[in-house]
Write an enzyme that holds these catalytic residues in place. Sequence first.
Site, short mmCIF file in Angstrom:
data_model
loop_
_atom_site.label_atom_id
_atom_site.label_comp_id
_atom_site.label_asym_id
_atom_site.label_seq_id
_atom_site.Cartn_x
_atom_site.Cartn_y
_atom_site.Cartn_z
N TYR A 56 0.82 -1.22 0.00
CA TYR A 56 0.00 0.00 0.00
C TYR A 56 0.85 1.27 0.00
O TYR A 56 0.42 2.30 -0.53
CB TYR A 56 -1.02 -0.02 1.15
CG TYR A 56 -2.17 -0.94 0.80
CD1 TYR A 56 -3.17 -0.53 -0.07
CD2 TYR A 56 -2.20 -2.25 1.27
CE1 TYR A 56 -4.19 -1.38 -0.44
CE2 TYR A 56 -3.23 -3.11 0.90
CZ TYR A 56 -4.22 -2.67 0.04
OH TYR A 56 -5.22 -3.50 -0.35
N HIS A 109 -14.94 0.96 -0.35
CA HIS A 109 -13.76 0.14 -0.06
C HIS A 109 -12.65 0.96 0.62
O HIS A 109 -11.50 0.55 0.62
CB HIS A 109 -13.24 -0.53 -1.33
CG HIS A 109 -14.13 -1.62 -1.85
ND1 HIS A 109 -14.02 -2.16 -3.10
CD2 HIS A 109 -15.15 -2.29 -1.24
CE1 HIS A 109 -14.95 -3.09 -3.28
NE2 HIS A 109 -15.65 -3.19 -2.15
C1 BJW Z 1 -12.21 0.47 -18.27
C2 BJW Z 1 -11.09 1.18 -18.67
C3 BJW Z 1 -11.32 2.43 -19.23
C4 BJW Z 1 -10.38 -0.65 -17.88
N1 BJW Z 1 -12.57 2.88 -19.36
N2 BJW Z 1 -13.44 0.93 -18.41
C5 BJW Z 1 -18.17 -16.20 -3.35
C6 BJW Z 1 -19.29 -15.69 -3.97
C7 BJW Z 1 -19.70 -14.38 -3.73
C8 BJW Z 1 -18.98 -13.55 -2.89
C9 BJW Z 1 -17.86 -14.07 -2.27
C10 BJW Z 1 -17.46 -15.38 -2.50
N3 BJW Z 1 -16.34 -15.60 -1.77
C11 BJW Z 1 -16.03 -14.47 -1.10
C12 BJW Z 1 -16.95 -13.53 -1.39
C13 BJW Z 1 -16.97 -12.13 -0.89
C14 BJW Z 1 -15.87 -11.29 -1.49
C15 BJW Z 1 -15.93 -11.40 -3.02
O1 BJW Z 1 -16.68 -10.72 -3.68
N4 BJW Z 1 -15.10 -12.22 -3.62
C16 BJW Z 1 -15.15 -12.41 -5.07
C17 BJW Z 1 -13.75 -12.30 -5.63
C18 BJW Z 1 -15.85 -13.70 -5.36
N5 BJW Z 1 -16.14 -9.93 -1.08
C19 BJW Z 1 -15.72 -9.47 0.08
O2 BJW Z 1 -15.04 -10.11 0.85
C20 BJW Z 1 -16.18 -8.07 0.45
N6 BJW Z 1 -16.80 -8.10 1.73
C21 BJW Z 1 -17.93 -8.80 1.96
O3 BJW Z 1 -18.48 -9.45 1.09
O4 BJW Z 1 -18.40 -8.66 3.24
C22 BJW Z 1 -19.60 -9.41 3.58
C23 BJW Z 1 -20.87 -8.77 3.13
C24 BJW Z 1 -21.96 -9.58 2.80
C25 BJW Z 1 -23.15 -9.00 2.38
C26 BJW Z 1 -23.28 -7.63 2.32
C27 BJW Z 1 -22.20 -6.86 2.66
C28 BJW Z 1 -21.00 -7.43 3.04
C29 BJW Z 1 -15.02 -7.10 0.49
C30 BJW Z 1 -14.42 -6.87 -0.84
C31 BJW Z 1 -13.21 -5.97 -0.71
C32 BJW Z 1 -12.54 -5.73 -2.06
N7 BJW Z 1 -11.32 -5.07 -1.84
C33 BJW Z 1 -10.53 -4.65 -3.01
C34 BJW Z 1 -9.20 -4.07 -2.46
C35 BJW Z 1 -9.47 -2.73 -1.78
C36 BJW Z 1 -8.25 -1.98 -1.50
C37 BJW Z 1 -7.33 -1.81 -2.68
O5 BJW Z 1 -7.65 -1.07 -3.63
O6 BJW Z 1 -6.28 -2.43 -2.63
O7 BJW Z 1 -11.24 -3.67 -3.75
S1 BJW Z 1 -10.25 -5.94 -4.19
C38 BJW Z 1 -10.36 -4.91 -5.60
O8 BJW Z 1 -11.51 -5.31 -6.40
C39 BJW Z 1 -10.67 -3.51 -5.07
C40 BJW Z 1 -11.70 -3.04 -6.04
O9 BJW Z 1 -12.45 -1.99 -5.47
C41 BJW Z 1 -12.49 -4.27 -6.32
C42 BJW Z 1 -13.30 -4.24 -7.60
O10 BJW Z 1 -12.47 -4.12 -8.71
P1 BJW Z 1 -12.92 -3.25 -9.97
O11 BJW Z 1 -13.00 -1.84 -9.56
O12 BJW Z 1 -14.11 -3.86 -10.57
O13 BJW Z 1 -11.64 -3.40 -10.92
P2 BJW Z 1 -11.33 -4.53 -12.02
O14 BJW Z 1 -9.90 -4.43 -12.34
O15 BJW Z 1 -11.84 -5.83 -11.60
O16 BJW Z 1 -12.22 -4.08 -13.28
C43 BJW Z 1 -11.92 -2.90 -14.00
C44 BJW Z 1 -12.89 -2.80 -15.17
O17 BJW Z 1 -12.65 -1.57 -15.83
C45 BJW Z 1 -12.71 -3.92 -16.23
O18 BJW Z 1 -13.97 -4.46 -16.57
C46 BJW Z 1 -12.10 -3.19 -17.43
O19 BJW Z 1 -12.54 -3.69 -18.67
C47 BJW Z 1 -12.61 -1.78 -17.23
N8 BJW Z 1 -11.73 -0.76 -17.77
N9 BJW Z 1 -9.96 0.40 -18.43
C48 BJW Z 1 -13.60 2.06 -18.96
N10 BJW Z 1 -10.28 3.19 -19.70
#
Ligand code: BJW
Length: 232
Positions: A56, A109
């Site tokens: 980080y 997040h």
């Molecule tokens: C462009 C572009 C351009 C590129 N123009 N577009 C099994 C099933 C379901 C859920 C789970 C499971 N097992 C575990 C879980 C839960 C888990 C989860 O979802 N896991 C999955 C991987 C399956 N989630 C959690 O643990 C969360 N907490 C939780 O669920 O608590 C319980 C709860 C239950 C019910 C209600 C509420 C809560 C916490 C998740 C924390 C995620 N943390 C991170 C790191 C944060 C800190 C850091 O930045 O380091 O957050 S991980 C990372 O992914 C970061 C992001 O915010 C997050 C999402 O990523 P994002 O933003 O979508 O990025 P990308 O790279 O994936 O996509 C980018 C997109 O942009 C692409 O599509 C490109 O095409 C596009 N793009 N250039 C337009 N120029």
Amino acid sequence: MPVHERIVILTGAGLSAESGLSTFRDKDGIWSRHRIEDVATPEAFSRDPERVLEFYNTRRKSAAGVKPNAAHVALAKLEQEHPGEVLTVTQNIDPLHEMAGARNLIHMHGEILKKLCAYCGAKEPWEDDLSTELVCRTCNKAGGMRPDVVWFGEMPYQMEEIALALGACDLFISIGTSGTVYPAAGFVMEARNAGAHTVELNLEPSEGATLFAKAIHGKATEIVPAFVDELL
Ligand code: BJW
């Protein structure tokens, strides 16, 4: 397009990509260089805090000096000029939305420019490196200072407020997110259940693309300003 009274916007890493910040799951994204279980879980921080803090510290340095792009600016303009309510919920930990002028904003997040004490929960703004020697100014313990970001297995912030907004919105726009991380990936269904029109703006179809009523694909700096102009 009809005037919408309550708009909820969800943003992800793709929105900040053209400002120079890496996405996570693209070919050369952050998760191609680091394993999630090494750097983005509370277990990783307990096991090897130096490694997590270093990850980080590097991210904080790469965020220094970045500027909001045309998409952030367009969304801030939407918030300021739209006659109805506009809430932006970002998964991004960078400060680019607020730098562009967004005020009705939730960092679900967390924020890279804040630190959080793992012992007592105290938070404060922080722009420097974090280290395991750092002492919390509230509880006086060392070793617990971490970035104020939400790791896998932790509860994202302001979920009740987000659920209320999704349940009342009439337009939901998802921008620059792959739709792979929950609970954010489920917001489109919550908005649909509330009767909202749903739109995806992304470089390519996301995981949940078929759940949206409308999709526009292209670079955020091109498609977001055009979409905002249409809305206004
Ligand atoms: C462009 C572009 C351009 C590129 N123009 N577009 C099994 C099933 C379901 C859920 C789970 C499971 N097992 C575990 C879980 C839960 C888990 C989860 O979802 N896991 C999955 C991987 C399956 N989630 C959690 O643990 C969360 N907490 C939780 O669920 O608590 C319980 C709860 C239950 C019910 C209600 C509420 C809560 C916490 C998740 C924390 C995620 N943390 C991170 C790191 C944060 C800190 C850091 O930045 O380091 O957050 S991980 C990372 O992914 C970061 C992001 O915010 C997050 C999402 O990523 P994002 O933003 O979508 O990025 P990308 O790279 O994936 O996509 C980018 C997109 O942009 C692409 O599509 C490109 O095409 C596009 N793009 N250039 C337009 N120029």
